[in-house]
Design a protein around this motif. Structure first.
Motif, mmCIF file in Angstrom:
data_model
loop_
_atom_site.group_PDB
_atom_site.id
_atom_site.type_symbol
_atom_site.label_atom_id
_atom_site.label_comp_id
_atom_site.label_asym_id
_atom_site.label_seq_id
_atom_site.Cartn_x
_atom_site.Cartn_y
_atom_site.Cartn_z
ATOM 1 N N ILE A 197 0.868 -1.185 0.000
ATOM 2 C CA ILE A 197 0.000 0.000 0.000
ATOM 3 C C ILE A 197 0.903 1.232 0.000
ATOM 4 C CG2 ILE A 197 -1.872 1.235 1.141
ATOM 5 C CD1 ILE A 197 -2.535 -1.341 2.660
ATOM 6 N N SER A 198 0.794 2.031 -1.046
ATOM 7 C CA SER A 198 1.593 3.262 -1.094
ATOM 8 C C SER A 198 1.028 4.269 -0.095
ATOM 9 C CB SER A 198 1.558 3.859 -2.501
ATOM 10 O OG SER A 198 2.179 5.128 -2.512
ATOM 11 N N ASP A 234 -3.841 6.723 0.824
ATOM 12 C CA ASP A 234 -3.740 8.119 1.234
ATOM 13 C C ASP A 234 -3.538 8.157 2.742
ATOM 14 O OD1 ASP A 234 -6.325 7.846 2.428
ATOM 15 O OD2 ASP A 234 -7.285 8.403 0.541
ATOM 16 N N GLU A 235 -3.840 9.290 3.358
ATOM 17 C CA GLU A 235 -3.547 9.461 4.782
ATOM 18 C C GLU A 235 -4.690 9.003 5.691
ATOM 19 O OE1 GLU A 235 -3.317 13.453 6.012
ATOM 20 O OE2 GLU A 235 -5.202 13.996 5.059
ATOM 21 N N LYS A 236 -5.693 8.348 5.121
ATOM 22 C CA LYS A 236 -6.866 7.970 5.908
ATOM 23 C C LYS A 236 -6.902 6.466 6.153
ATOM 24 C CE LYS A 236 -9.606 11.843 4.166
ATOM 25 N NZ LYS A 236 -8.555 12.415 3.347
ATOM 26 N N GLU A 237 -7.480 6.102 7.289
ATOM 27 C CA GLU A 237 -7.646 4.685 7.639
ATOM 28 C C GLU A 237 -8.429 3.947 6.562
ATOM 29 O OE1 GLU A 237 -10.329 2.327 10.887
ATOM 30 O OE2 GLU A 237 -9.123 3.983 11.656
ATOM 31 N N ARG A 238 -9.399 4.660 5.964
ATOM 32 C CA ARG A 238 -10.272 4.039 4.965
ATOM 33 C C ARG A 238 -9.480 3.491 3.780
ATOM 34 N NH1 ARG A 238 -15.166 1.676 4.952
ATOM 35 N NH2 ARG A 238 -15.955 1.578 2.818
ATOM 36 N N SER A 239 -8.354 4.129 3.451
ATOM 37 C CA SER A 239 -7.584 3.653 2.294
ATOM 38 C C SER A 239 -6.969 2.288 2.571
ATOM 39 C CB SER A 239 -6.505 4.659 1.895
ATOM 40 O OG SER A 239 -5.433 4.685 2.815
ATOM 41 N N GLY A 240 -6.596 2.021 3.830
ATOM 42 C CA GLY A 240 -6.106 0.695 4.186
ATOM 43 C C GLY A 240 -7.219 -0.341 4.110
ATOM 44 N N TYR A 241 -8.413 0.062 4.515
ATOM 45 C CA TYR A 241 -9.586 -0.818 4.449
ATOM 46 C C TYR A 241 -9.883 -1.174 2.986
ATOM 47 C CZ TYR A 241 -14.341 -2.476 5.511
ATOM 48 O OH TYR A 241 -15.486 -3.234 5.661
ATOM 49 N N ASP A 262 0.989 3.615 9.320
ATOM 50 C CA ASP A 262 0.303 2.906 10.407
ATOM 51 C C ASP A 262 -1.207 3.068 10.314
ATOM 52 O OD1 ASP A 262 2.659 1.959 11.503
ATOM 53 O OD2 ASP A 262 2.815 3.537 13.014
ATOM 54 N N ILE A 263 -1.667 4.267 9.928
ATOM 55 C CA ILE A 263 -3.109 4.507 9.848
ATOM 56 C C ILE A 263 -3.746 3.604 8.786
ATOM 57 C CG2 ILE A 263 -2.899 6.427 8.198
ATOM 58 C CD1 ILE A 263 -5.410 6.290 11.098
ATOM 59 N N GLN A 264 -3.016 3.318 7.716
ATOM 60 C CA GLN A 264 -3.513 2.396 6.697
ATOM 61 C C GLN A 264 -3.558 0.968 7.242
ATOM 62 O OE1 GLN A 264 -0.618 3.126 3.641
ATOM 63 N NE2 GLN A 264 -1.807 4.759 2.677
ATOM 64 N N ALA A 265 -2.540 0.615 8.011
ATOM 65 C CA ALA A 265 -2.497 -0.724 8.604
ATOM 66 C C ALA A 265 -3.696 -0.953 9.529
ATOM 67 C CB ALA A 265 -1.193 -0.917 9.371
ATOM 68 N N GLY A 267 -6.624 0.299 9.049
ATOM 69 C CA GLY A 267 -7.719 0.012 8.128
ATOM 70 C C GLY A 267 -7.729 -1.439 7.683
ATOM 71 N N VAL A 268 -6.542 -2.004 7.450
ATOM 72 C CA VAL A 268 -6.431 -3.423 7.089
ATOM 73 C C VAL A 268 -6.949 -4.292 8.229
ATOM 74 C CG1 VAL A 268 -4.832 -5.295 6.535
ATOM 75 C CG2 VAL A 268 -4.490 -3.032 5.520
ATOM 76 N N ILE A 269 -6.565 -3.949 9.443
ATOM 77 C CA ILE A 269 -7.003 -4.715 10.623
ATOM 78 C C ILE A 269 -8.510 -4.646 10.792
ATOM 79 C CG2 ILE A 269 -6.920 -4.756 13.158
ATOM 80 C CD1 ILE A 269 -3.948 -3.918 12.899
ATOM 81 N N GLU A 270 -9.105 -3.459 10.575
ATOM 82 C CA GLU A 270 -10.563 -3.314 10.685
ATOM 83 C C GLU A 270 -11.275 -4.163 9.636
ATOM 84 O OE1 GLU A 270 -12.217 -1.929 13.051
ATOM 85 O OE2 GLU A 270 -10.403 -1.219 14.052
ATOM 86 N N TYR A 271 -10.731 -4.199 8.425
ATOM 87 C CA TYR A 271 -11.320 -5.043 7.384
ATOM 88 C C TYR A 271 -11.260 -6.514 7.793
ATOM 89 C CZ TYR A 271 -12.207 -7.334 2.947
ATOM 90 O OH TYR A 271 -12.747 -8.150 1.967
ATOM 91 N N ALA A 272 -10.115 -6.936 8.302
ATOM 92 C CA ALA A 272 -9.963 -8.333 8.717
ATOM 93 C C ALA A 272 -10.962 -8.688 9.816
ATOM 94 C CB ALA A 272 -8.532 -8.575 9.191
ATOM 95 N N ARG A 273 -11.132 -7.814 10.790
ATOM 96 C CA ARG A 273 -12.075 -8.077 11.883
ATOM 97 C C ARG A 273 -13.500 -8.214 11.368
ATOM 98 N NH1 ARG A 273 -9.889 -3.718 16.425
ATOM 99 N NH2 ARG A 273 -8.079 -4.954 17.137
ATOM 100 N N GLU A 274 -13.886 -7.312 10.466
ATOM 101 C CA GLU A 274 -15.259 -7.335 9.938
ATOM 102 C C GLU A 274 -15.533 -8.565 9.086
ATOM 103 O OE1 GLU A 274 -16.487 -3.801 7.947
ATOM 104 O OE2 GLU A 274 -15.868 -2.483 9.583
ATOM 105 N N ASN A 275 -14.493 -9.144 8.520
ATOM 106 C CA ASN A 275 -14.677 -10.271 7.604
ATOM 107 C C ASN A 275 -14.189 -11.595 8.189
ATOM 108 O OD1 ASN A 275 -15.589 -9.139 4.745
ATOM 109 N ND2 ASN A 275 -14.217 -7.632 5.676
#
Length: 350
Positions: A197-198, A234-241, A262-265, A267-275
């Motif tokens: 993730i850039s 980008d700089e938002k958690e949502r981009s990691g999600y 870290d903020i993107q990471a 978002g990745v963790i939130e996606y993993a939890r939801e799924n």
């Protein structure tokens, strides 16, 4: 001299001391030698008349403003903002502590977003002599402004990317090397399907450096680079999600992700939890910055000490402003450290 309501000027000091205006300026600013007896007489008049120097007027004489500019990307961009940005706060604190000690003022500026002015803001500030030097934060590929400042030998230091060609003074971590090592860490843990993730658009050099480091680590390991394994965040958690959603919907999803922030990471963790996915069981995760978020969410992350980058950048710029002889460009690399936590799976394997 009779006391009036008007402010005492440098002309008044010169007249009372029986010297020229330039001699008063030389004595006050230390820009040229003045006989000790004359200097003592000037300072006696300054004290008696309670002279308070006007910084703008002094600047006309000394050709100095005592202003340093921090030039940043526009805060409304998808890459950078001031609000809630602890990384920028750390950078600002490091810069502020140094310039306060050196008795400089800090200006913050950026160009308008969405259209290009005939004269870029930074060039305009230089031509108007609104600043003595500039710290350029997170420069993009458009180097025309930097080249123009270089042609005028204007004091500047780049922070947020390292000038690997050694042409311009710069202070940063080695973003290429960190990304390379992050990808290598995942390779050593047995992963071959590694996504990236850039931290922002690739027009910014820091993003290109990190992508290049990731890509070279894969190539060295004999692993083919895959476009679908790269997400421009980008700089938002949502981009990691969104990145996790894109990666894990693939027919052959990655088993590891190198996150640009870290903020993107998170978002990745939130996606993993939801799924119903496990980190690091289903997908391992490593990141940059080592902010408080990485500690809170148990994210393996590399330190990118923005406080130290800001401090060293300001110190280097002050050296450029005060040294008498020209020297070659200095490229300061701030050390970084990998902090292993639970998100990459390394703890479970050691």
């Amino acid at each position: 001299m009779k006391k009036t309501d008007r402010s005492v000027t440098i002309k008044d000091i010169a007249r009372e001391a029986g010297v020229s205006i330039s001699t008063v300026s030389f004595a006050f600013n230390g820009t040229a030698p003045v006989a000790q007896e004359t200097k003592a007489r000037i300072f006696e008049v300054i004290k008696r008349l309670n002279y308070q120097p006007n910084s703008a007027a002094r600047g006309l004489v000394t050709r100095k403003t005592n202003n340093i500019c921090l030039f940043t990307p526009h805060p409304a961009s998808d890459f950078f903002s001031f609000s809630g940005n602890s990384v920028f706060s750390d950078l600002l604190q490091g810069i502020g502590e140094v310039i306060d000690q050196k008795d400089y003022n800090l200006l913050i500026a950026w160009d308008n977003i969405g259209h290009k002015a005939k004269t870029p803001k930074l060039v305009k500030l230089m031509r108007e002599r609104a600043m003595d030097g500039v710290l350029i934060c997170l420069p993009s590929h458009d180097s025309s402004v930097i080249e123009e400042l270089s042609e005028h030998q204007f004091p500047m230091v780049i922070i947020g990317t390292n000038d690997r060609k050694n042409r311009i003074n710069s202070v940063d971590v080695d973003n290429y090397d960190i990304a390379y090592r992050n990808a290598q860490h995942m390779l050593r843990l047995g992963h071959t399907r590694i996504a990236f993730i850039s931290p922002g658009p690739l027009e910014f050099l820091v993003c290109e450096d990190r992508l290049e480091g990731y890509r070279d680590a894969l190539q060295e390991a004999g692993i083919k680079y895959r476009d679908e394994y790269v997400f421009i965040g980008d700089e938002k958690e949502r981009s990691g999600y969104r990145a996790a959603d894109s990666f894990l919907a693939l027919k052959e999803p990655p088993t590891a992700i190198v996150s640009g922030r870290d903020i993107q990471a998170v978002g990745v963790i939130e996606y993993a939890r939801e799924n119903g996915l496990s980190i690091p069981g289903d997908v391992a995760l490593i990141s940059f910055e080592n902010t408080e978020l990485s500690q809170k969410y148990d994210i393996t992350s590399v330190t990118t000490d923005l406080y130290e980058i800001g401090k060293e950048g300001a110190k280097l710029l002050h050296k450029l402003l005060t040294r008498k002889k020209d020297r070659g460009a200095q490229n300061v690399v701030i050390s970084s450290e990998l902090i292993v936590r639970g998100s990459c799976g390394a703890k479970a394997r050691t």
